[in-house]
Design an enzyme around this catalytic site. Structure first.
Site, mmCIF file in Angstrom:
data_model
loop_
_atom_site.group_PDB
_atom_site.id
_atom_site.type_symbol
_atom_site.label_atom_id
_atom_site.label_comp_id
_atom_site.label_asym_id
_atom_site.label_seq_id
_atom_site.Cartn_x
_atom_site.Cartn_y
_atom_site.Cartn_z
ATOM 1 N N HIS A 247 -4.300 1.079 7.847
ATOM 2 C CA HIS A 247 -2.955 1.667 7.961
ATOM 3 C C HIS A 247 -2.818 2.866 7.006
ATOM 4 O O HIS A 247 -2.338 3.938 7.398
ATOM 5 C CB HIS A 247 -1.933 0.570 7.627
ATOM 6 C CG HIS A 247 -0.509 0.999 7.585
ATOM 7 N ND1 HIS A 247 0.426 0.561 8.497
ATOM 8 C CD2 HIS A 247 0.172 1.805 6.732
ATOM 9 C CE1 HIS A 247 1.609 1.093 8.211
ATOM 10 N NE2 HIS A 247 1.480 1.848 7.141
ATOM 11 N N GLU A 248 -3.297 2.693 5.764
ATOM 12 C CA GLU A 248 -3.163 3.784 4.777
ATOM 13 C C GLU A 248 -4.085 4.957 5.122
ATOM 14 O O GLU A 248 -3.701 6.119 4.953
ATOM 15 C CB GLU A 248 -3.477 3.280 3.363
ATOM 16 C CG GLU A 248 -2.621 2.128 2.871
ATOM 17 C CD GLU A 248 -1.132 2.340 3.024
ATOM 18 O OE1 GLU A 248 -0.694 3.505 3.021
ATOM 19 O OE2 GLU A 248 -0.400 1.349 3.170
ATOM 20 N N HIS B 158 -2.518 7.119 7.589
ATOM 21 C CA HIS B 158 -1.548 8.047 6.988
ATOM 22 C C HIS B 158 -2.240 9.343 6.541
ATOM 23 O O HIS B 158 -1.697 10.440 6.700
ATOM 24 C CB HIS B 158 -0.881 7.426 5.759
ATOM 25 C CG HIS B 158 0.312 6.562 6.061
ATOM 26 N ND1 HIS B 158 1.400 7.017 6.772
ATOM 27 C CD2 HIS B 158 0.602 5.275 5.721
ATOM 28 C CE1 HIS B 158 2.306 6.035 6.856
ATOM 29 N NE2 HIS B 158 1.846 4.972 6.236
ATOM 30 N N GLY C 149 0.835 -1.198 0.000
ATOM 31 C CA GLY C 149 0.000 0.000 0.000
ATOM 32 C C GLY C 149 0.867 1.243 0.000
ATOM 33 O O GLY C 149 2.078 1.174 0.246
ATOM 34 N N CYS D 252 6.001 -0.428 7.367
ATOM 35 C CA CYS D 252 5.662 0.842 6.713
ATOM 36 C C CYS D 252 6.833 1.259 5.836
ATOM 37 O O CYS D 252 7.985 1.219 6.276
ATOM 38 C CB CYS D 252 5.383 1.918 7.761
ATOM 39 S SG CYS D 252 4.888 3.502 7.054
ATOM 40 N N LEU D 253 6.521 1.668 4.619
ATOM 41 C CA LEU D 253 7.590 2.092 3.697
ATOM 42 C C LEU D 253 8.262 3.376 4.195
ATOM 43 O O LEU D 253 9.371 3.690 3.767
ATOM 44 C CB LEU D 253 7.014 2.290 2.289
ATOM 45 C CG LEU D 253 6.429 1.021 1.652
ATOM 46 C CD1 LEU D 253 5.771 1.353 0.313
ATOM 47 C CD2 LEU D 253 7.479 -0.066 1.477
ATOM 48 N N GLN E 276 2.554 9.910 2.081
ATOM 49 C CA GLN E 276 3.926 9.385 2.128
ATOM 50 C C GLN E 276 4.803 9.934 1.006
ATOM 51 O O GLN E 276 6.027 9.858 1.086
ATOM 52 C CB GLN E 276 3.911 7.852 2.072
ATOM 53 C CG GLN E 276 3.319 7.211 3.314
ATOM 54 C CD GLN E 276 3.228 5.716 3.182
ATOM 55 O OE1 GLN E 276 2.285 5.200 2.586
ATOM 56 N NE2 GLN E 276 4.201 5.008 3.714
HETATM 57 O O1 K1U Z 1 1.915 2.330 4.104
HETATM 58 C C1 K1U Z 1 2.919 1.715 3.804
HETATM 59 O O2 K1U Z 1 4.009 2.152 4.113
HETATM 60 C C2 K1U Z 1 2.834 0.398 3.080
HETATM 61 C C3 K1U Z 1 2.814 -0.792 4.023
HETATM 62 C C4 K1U Z 1 1.414 -1.312 4.140
HETATM 63 C C5 K1U Z 1 1.195 -2.338 5.223
HETATM 64 C C6 K1U Z 1 1.696 -3.587 5.165
HETATM 65 C C7 K1U Z 1 1.464 -4.499 6.147
HETATM 66 C C8 K1U Z 1 0.712 -4.186 7.211
HETATM 67 C C9 K1U Z 1 0.217 -2.930 7.285
HETATM 68 C C10 K1U Z 1 0.456 -2.001 6.286
HETATM 69 C C11 K1U Z 1 3.727 -1.855 3.463
HETATM 70 O O3 K1U Z 1 3.633 -2.227 2.348
HETATM 71 S S1 K1U Z 1 4.890 -2.483 4.544
HETATM 72 C C12 K1U Z 1 5.959 -3.541 3.659
HETATM 73 C C13 K1U Z 1 5.427 -4.755 3.020
HETATM 74 O O4 K1U Z 1 5.720 -4.896 1.875
HETATM 75 C C14 K1U Z 1 4.603 -5.812 3.649
HETATM 76 C C15 K1U Z 1 4.442 -6.001 5.000
HETATM 77 C C16 K1U Z 1 3.627 -7.005 5.504
HETATM 78 C C17 K1U Z 1 3.003 -7.888 4.658
HETATM 79 C C18 K1U Z 1 3.186 -7.731 3.308
HETATM 80 C C19 K1U Z 1 3.988 -6.722 2.813
HETATM 81 ZN ZN ZN Z 2 2.828 3.151 6.157
#
Ligand code: K1U
Ligand code: ZN
Length: 182
Positions: free
Chosen positions: A148-149, A152, A60, A106-107, A65
């Site tokens: 989560h998004e 943000h 996401g 989170c990225l 961001q």
């Molecule tokens: O908002 C962001 O920074 C993106 C975030 C979204 C998210 C992932 C997992 C749980 C809550 C929110 C990410 O993409 S984090 C990195 C990721 O690639 C990932 C993490 C967990 C599962 C699958 C992918």
């Molecule tokens: Zn995030």
């Protein structure tokens, strides 16, 4: 004249011009405003955000961001990474009473993961990339990601759910990393 400015806006949102803000950048605490019109500018931003999200291997990304403070989210929680989802002006219209704990990342806080408890299922109402309204019922990772998004967009990060001690440790670690990279 109108056409020219639309082309400039498309260029403004080219993927290589968008960088993901890193915690604790104060711009991540900005509250986003609703999108007034889903036009070519918004569509080019959405396309660039999807490219940034896929390139960073995220599931996401919120416009906040990439330092654009409008209510826009892109996501793809599919295994095959071929089902992009665009949420413009998203609103949660139903949340389950049942909550679940998930390990979130989170990225904007790369390499840091911790557990957050949120409603297990949500129904979100939003506009798609064509400006058409839709509703989506989500559970599992998609539900976590939507919440989560959407946090943000309100200037809230997953680390805000952690204890002040943990959050301060994460802040110190991120600032140290940023000093070393500078
Ligand atoms: O908002 C962001 O920074 C993106 C975030 C979204 C998210 C992932 C997992 C749980 C809550 C929110 C990410 O993409 S984090 C990195 C990721 O690639 C990932 C993490 C967990 C599962 C699958 C992918
Ligand atoms: Zn995030």
């Amino acid at each position: 004249m109108r056409q020219a400015s639309a082309i400039e806006n498309v260029y403004d949102y080219a993927m290589d011009k968008l960088t993901i803000l890193q915690y604790p950048d104060p711009r991540l605490a900005t509250v986003a405003v609703p999108v007034e019109r889903v036009d070519a500018r918004v569509q080019s931003l959405v396309a660039a955000m999807l490219e940034v999200m896929y390139a960073a291997n995220g599931v996401g990304l919120a416009a906040t961001q990439v330092d654009v403070h409008e209510r826009i989210v892109v996501m793809d929680t599919s295994e095959e990474r071929n089902r992009p989802l665009v949420l413009i002006n998203p609103e949660i219209v139903r949340s389950s009473e049942e909550c679940k704990e998930w390990e979130e990342g989170c990225l904007s806080v790369p390499g840091i993961y911790d557990k957050v408890t949120r409603p297990d299922q949500v129904t979100v109402r939003a506009l798609d990339a064509q400006g058409e309204p839709f509703e989506l019922e989500a559970d599992g990772l998609a539900a976590v990601c939507i919440q989560h998004e959407m946090d943000h967009l309100l200037g809230k990060m997953f680390v805000d759910y952690l204890s002040p001690l943990k959050r301060n440790r994460i802040k110190t670690k991120m600032l140290k990393r940023q000093r070393q990279a500078a």
